[in-house]
Write a protein that holds these residues in place. Structure first.
Motif: not given
Length: 115
Positions: A38, A42-45
């Motif tokens: 993350q 931003k969103e967790r990827e």
């Protein structure tokens, strides 16, 4: 249940790091293990996963060919070898363990790629 990530740090572009995630408190060999990251804002990827049996791996397109996930069931540890690191790889990296409805997360380790 504990997942403890280690191995993060500051690395120059093009460099390598190996992250480790030590697991305890559950039957490690039964769980699918994954790595996520993350970045700020931003969103967790999702990055990579490895199955409990057979060690089948799956990668996000963003890291395919540069990152390698592996596991050592005897040591209850999952690894993420990261090569050819880029500034956009800068993020907090998290370990995840999943088995049916059970889902555990580590606290994360910071990786910073900068010259």
């Amino acid at each position: 249940v504990q997942l403890v990530e280690s191995g993060g740090g500051l690395v120059q572009p093009g460099g390598s790091l190996r992250l480790s995630c030590a697991a305890s408190g559950f039957t490690f060999r039964s769980y699918v293990m994954s790595w996520y990251r993350q970045a700020p804002g931003k969103e967790r990827e999702f990055l990579a996963a490895i199955t409990s049996i057979g060690g089948i791996t799956h990668y996000a397109d963003s890291v395919k060919g540069r990152f390698t996930i592996s596991r050592d069931n005897a040591k209850n540890t999952v690894y993420l070898q990261m090569n050819s690191l880029k500034p956009e790889d800068t993020a907090v990296y998290y370990c995840n363990a999943k088995y049916n409805a059970l889902n555990y997360w580590g606290q994360g380790t910071q990786v910073t790629v900068s010259s």
